[in-house]
Design an enzyme around this catalytic site. Structure first.
Site, PDB file in Angstrom:
ATOM      1  N   LYS A 174       0.761  -1.134  -0.073  1.00 36.45           N
ATOM      2  CA  LYS A 174      -0.145   0.209   0.297  1.00 36.45           C
ATOM      3  C   LYS A 174       0.588   1.708   0.352  1.00 36.45           C
ATOM      4  O   LYS A 174       1.016   2.362  -0.763  1.00 36.45           O
ATOM      5  CB  LYS A 174      -0.873  -0.262   0.809  1.00 36.45           C
ATOM      6  CG  LYS A 174      -1.742   1.239   1.516  1.00 36.45           C
ATOM      7  CD  LYS A 174      -2.498   0.751   2.688  1.00 36.45           C
ATOM      8  CE  LYS A 174      -3.729   2.408   2.600  1.00 36.45           C
ATOM      9  NZ  LYS A 174      -4.756   2.074   4.071  1.00 36.45           N
ATOM     10  N   GLY A 190      -5.058  -2.063   4.860  1.00 35.46           N
ATOM     11  CA  GLY A 190      -3.841  -3.009   4.553  1.00 35.46           C
ATOM     12  C   GLY A 190      -4.838  -4.219   4.730  1.00 35.46           C
ATOM     13  O   GLY A 190      -5.027  -5.025   3.599  1.00 35.46           O
ATOM     14  N   ARG A 191      -5.581  -4.116   6.156  1.00 38.04           N
ATOM     15  CA  ARG A 191      -5.993  -5.889   5.998  1.00 38.04           C
ATOM     16  C   ARG A 191      -7.823  -6.068   6.008  1.00 38.04           C
ATOM     17  O   ARG A 191      -7.799  -6.841   5.902  1.00 38.04           O
ATOM     18  CB  ARG A 191      -5.939  -6.149   8.055  1.00 38.04           C
ATOM     19  CG  ARG A 191      -7.036  -4.068   8.742  1.00 38.04           C
ATOM     20  CD  ARG A 191      -6.302  -4.584   9.823  1.00 38.04           C
ATOM     21  NE  ARG A 191      -6.495  -3.713  10.707  1.00 38.04           N
ATOM     22  CZ  ARG A 191      -5.683  -3.028  10.949  1.00 38.04           C
ATOM     23  NH1 ARG A 191      -4.739  -2.323  10.113  1.00 38.04           N
ATOM     24  NH2 ARG A 191      -6.092  -1.758  11.976  1.00 38.04           N
ATOM     25  N   LYS A 196       9.544  -0.667  13.642  1.00 36.84           N
ATOM     26  CA  LYS A 196      10.365  -0.076  12.394  1.00 36.84           C
ATOM     27  C   LYS A 196      10.884   0.442  13.276  1.00 36.84           C
ATOM     28  O   LYS A 196      12.128   0.708  12.097  1.00 36.84           O
ATOM     29  CB  LYS A 196       9.022   0.653  11.703  1.00 36.84           C
ATOM     30  CG  LYS A 196       7.793  -0.738  11.206  1.00 36.84           C
ATOM     31  CD  LYS A 196       7.385   0.104  10.306  1.00 36.84           C
ATOM     32  CE  LYS A 196       5.908  -0.805  10.139  1.00 36.84           C
ATOM     33  NZ  LYS A 196       5.132  -0.275   9.358  1.00 36.84           N
ATOM     34  N   GLU A 223      10.291  -4.535   4.577  1.00 40.34           N
ATOM     35  CA  GLU A 223      10.430  -6.337   4.091  1.00 40.34           C
ATOM     36  C   GLU A 223      10.217  -6.303   2.793  1.00 40.34           C
ATOM     37  O   GLU A 223      11.602  -6.707   1.919  1.00 40.34           O
ATOM     38  CB  GLU A 223       9.359  -6.946   4.945  1.00 40.34           C
ATOM     39  CG  GLU A 223       9.851  -6.975   6.087  1.00 40.34           C
ATOM     40  CD  GLU A 223       9.128  -5.836   7.467  1.00 40.34           C
ATOM     41  OE1 GLU A 223       9.163  -5.267   6.776  1.00 40.34           O
ATOM     42  OE2 GLU A 223       8.659  -6.257   8.564  1.00 40.34           O
ATOM     43  N   HIS A 233      -5.259 -32.910  18.544  1.00 35.59           N
ATOM     44  CA  HIS A 233      -3.917 -33.872  18.532  1.00 35.59           C
ATOM     45  C   HIS A 233      -3.213 -32.394  19.232  1.00 35.59           C
ATOM     46  O   HIS A 233      -1.720 -33.251  19.392  1.00 35.59           O
ATOM     47  CB  HIS A 233      -3.419 -34.792  17.384  1.00 35.59           C
ATOM     48  CG  HIS A 233      -4.275 -35.500  17.032  1.00 35.59           C
ATOM     49  ND1 HIS A 233      -4.743 -36.909  17.491  1.00 35.59           N
ATOM     50  CD2 HIS A 233      -5.899 -35.163  16.171  1.00 35.59           C
ATOM     51  CE1 HIS A 233      -6.074 -37.655  16.977  1.00 35.59           C
ATOM     52  NE2 HIS A 233      -6.897 -36.497  16.003  1.00 35.59           N
ATOM     53  N   GLU A 286      -5.015  -6.333  14.651  1.00 37.47           N
ATOM     54  CA  GLU A 286      -4.471  -5.224  14.796  1.00 37.47           C
ATOM     55  C   GLU A 286      -5.890  -4.244  14.174  1.00 37.47           C
ATOM     56  O   GLU A 286      -5.008  -2.643  14.523  1.00 37.47           O
ATOM     57  CB  GLU A 286      -3.835  -5.343  12.901  1.00 37.47           C
ATOM     58  CG  GLU A 286      -2.530  -3.558  12.832  1.00 37.47           C
ATOM     59  CD  GLU A 286      -1.595  -4.295  11.622  1.00 37.47           C
ATOM     60  OE1 GLU A 286      -2.186  -4.345  11.027  1.00 37.47           O
ATOM     61  OE2 GLU A 286      -0.717  -4.644  11.514  1.00 37.47           O
TER      62      GLU A 286
END
Ligand SMILES: O=P(O)(O)OC[C@H]1O[C@H](O)[C@H](O)[C@@H](O)[C@@H]1O
Length: 551
Positions: free
Chosen positions: A206, A268-269, A513, A212, A385, A354
């Site tokens: 965005k 973003g999400r 950040k 990253e 399990h 978030e």
């Protein structure tokens, strides 16, 4: 006291919660033969069973009072009408416009955004068709067969989850890969299996500033150019960008004509419905992507038009508030009995945590009530399990969502029946448990008696009263998945409204950040302008020592 905790409906719920501690789900079901009918709700073929919750008709009534008092309906209207409800960033919140399938306008700042939304969708469609028909070739004339999405957070989790979930719908011809982590292992291992001449990179960000993504994109570009004999011109054939930031895209070296845009009113999400969904469309075909949008739009309409009493996201949101704020739950498990949804919880973690992991309200005042829970989960039956022991007999109250399809997309023998039997059994075991008397009788039947029986008995008791929702649908499809994701988006919205927080900013991710940028030079051996804290200094020194040893 905040106005929320001082409110009449909150106080009534707090008093009511005192009673809830003595309820038993066995008794609640025994007392009401129509409990399942009364505590379930439908949206098309999707059923929400919320009968196995520690809730009575009165609980629901009080929670709905709270929703009305907090003006969930008004906030809902303000969101879809493009009002700037993300106040700390001064932005509208309009992921619903991205999947708005009606011909009506959606207005932000006096302008209808729908023509732009449709224009980007049309470009995505054209691009998909060019790639999927192999009309658009790589730099050396080869077919582009592999798509690598480079993005992180909302520019990765949603599209990745959807591509995984709907893989049975993908047509052969194209493979999609996702690289998110700055850990070199992610990119290196992905590229190792790829042929540069046949690879298309989608750089999804965005902001187009995320460390990253920019690092991975630069390394991917270097890898491509090297394999093309140093020809920079190859980048234009093998890289496209998805972003809101044209300037940064240009600065990176991607021609804006190879860019798909979206807008600052898409969080973003919440962005998989925008051009961020390009890898989904490339993987499944554009028609399937549109079905995903259709499913989400149908859920948007359900959310906007259905009375609160029968409104699925509202009910799920309110039940979450009940456990988080009145019954002391601090986590929420998402357990798809649908292997296709194996990354669903990962997507919901960002969506929920978030959005609602906040401790100040809209006005910046500290909250005096718990907000968003820890969201986690794995598909069933695997989880059984692993961590289900704690769900059944641990000391924490953990409400669970079970998701299951009546039929499999990939049928095989009696696998699906066994899957469903386990889903049904687990929800019943959590709710109704096994009493001391039942456990005693069972041990006696197994031939135990006396001290041996008494010693084992407490370990064999299941307390029950462990709440769960079941979401049951006919079969996973792009449409149904779209509606399920939108369901959770609106659930998170409802909770944010009740808690009076801004669910659409994420300032809490910034500090780390900033510090990483400050610390980075030290890892290259440079002195930092300001000495770091003692622990960081010690850890940096240890990294340096380990690297010296290795060298
Ligand atoms: O799409 P981007 O701008 O690269 O952002 C990627 C992600 O990183 C940020 O730090 C935010 O926490 C996320 O909300 C966002 O989805």
């Amino acid at each position: 006291m905040s106005s929320l905790t001082a409110s009449a409906s909150w106080q009534a719920l707090a008093a009511h919660a005192g009673l809830a501690r003595s309820w038993s789900l066995r008794d609640l079901f025994a007392a009401d033969k129509s409990r399942f009918e009364r505590f379930s709700c439908r949206f098309e073929d999707l059923l929400l069973d919320y009968s196995k919750h520690l809730a009575t008709g009165e609980t629901l009534r009080l929670l709905l009072d709270l929703a009305r008092e907090r003006d969930v309906e008004g906030w809902r209207q303000r969101m879809v009408a493009g009002r700037k409800i993300n106040a700390s960033e001064g932005r509208a919140v309009l992921h619903t416009a991205l999947r708005h399938r009606a011909a009506t306008p959606v207005v932000v700042d006096g302008r209808d955004v729908m023509p732009e939304v449709r224009a980007v969708l049309a470009r995505m469609k054209e691009f998909c068709e060019e790639i999927r028909s192999f009309r658009r070739k790589g730099f050396t004339g080869q077919n582009l067969t592999d798509v690598v999405n480079i993005g992180i957070g909302g520019s990765d989790l949603g599209p990745r989850m959807v591509c995984e979930a709907l893989a049975p719908f993908a047509e052969p011809g194209h493979r999609v890969h996702f690289v998110s982590n700055v850990d070199p292992g992610d990119l290196v291992r992905t590229l190792a299996g790829l042929d540069a001449e046949r690879t298309l990179f989608v750089v999804a960000s965005k902001t187009f500033t995320t460390q990253e993504t920019m690092t991975n994109a630069a390394s991917a570009r270097a890898w491509l150019v090297e394999r093309m004999g140093g020809q920079e011109a190859a980048v234009a054939r093998h890289f496209v960008a998805v972003s809101t930031n044209e300037e940064k895209v240009r600065a990176f070296g991607i021609d804006p004509k190879n860019m798909f845009g979206f807008w600052d009113w898409v969080g973003g999400r919440y962005s998989l419905w925008s051009a961020i969904g390009l890898p989904i469309a490339l993987h499944l075909g554009f028609a399937r992507f549109e079905e995903l949008l259709d499913g989400a739009h149908a859920m948007d309409r359900h959310f906007q038009e259905t009375p609160l009493e029968r409104n699925m996201p509202v009910l799920m949101g309110l039940l979450g508030v009940w456990y988080t704020d009145f019954l002391g739950a601090s986590s929420h498990a998402v357990l798809p009995y649908d292997q296709n949804l194996h990354r669903f919880a990962a997507h919901l973690q960002q969506l929920d945590m978030e959005s609602n992991g906040k401790s100040v309200d809209r006005a910046g005042r500290a909250v005096d009530y718990p907000t968003g829970p820890v969201v986690w989960g794995e598909p069933g039956t695997n989880g059984q399990h692993a961590f289900f022991q704690l769900l059944h007999q641990g000391t924490s109250l953990i409400p669970c969502d079970f998701l299951a399809a009546a039929s499999s997309l990939t049928p095989l023998g009696d696998h699906h029946d066994k899957l469903l039997a386990n889903f049904l059994a687990q929800t019943a075991a959590l709710a109704f448990g096994k009493s001391r008397e039942e456990a005693r009788a069972e041990l006696a039947r197994q031939g135990l008696a006396g001290e041996a029986l008494e010693a084992l008995l407490p370990h064999k008791v299941f307390p029950g009263n462990r709440p769960s929702s079941s979401l049951l649908y006919e079969k996973l499809s792009p449409y149904r998945l779209g509606s399920l994701i939108a369901l959770y988006e609106h659930k998170v919205f409802v909770q944010g409204v009740i808690w009076n927080i801004n669910s659409f900013d994420q300032w809490g991710v910034e500090l780390g950040k900033q510090l990483a940028a400050r610390i980075l030079p030290a890892l290259a051996g440079e002195a930092l302008p300001e000495p770091p804290d003692g622990s960081t200094a010690g850890l940096l020194a240890h990294v340096a020592a380990l690297r010296r040893e290795e060298a």
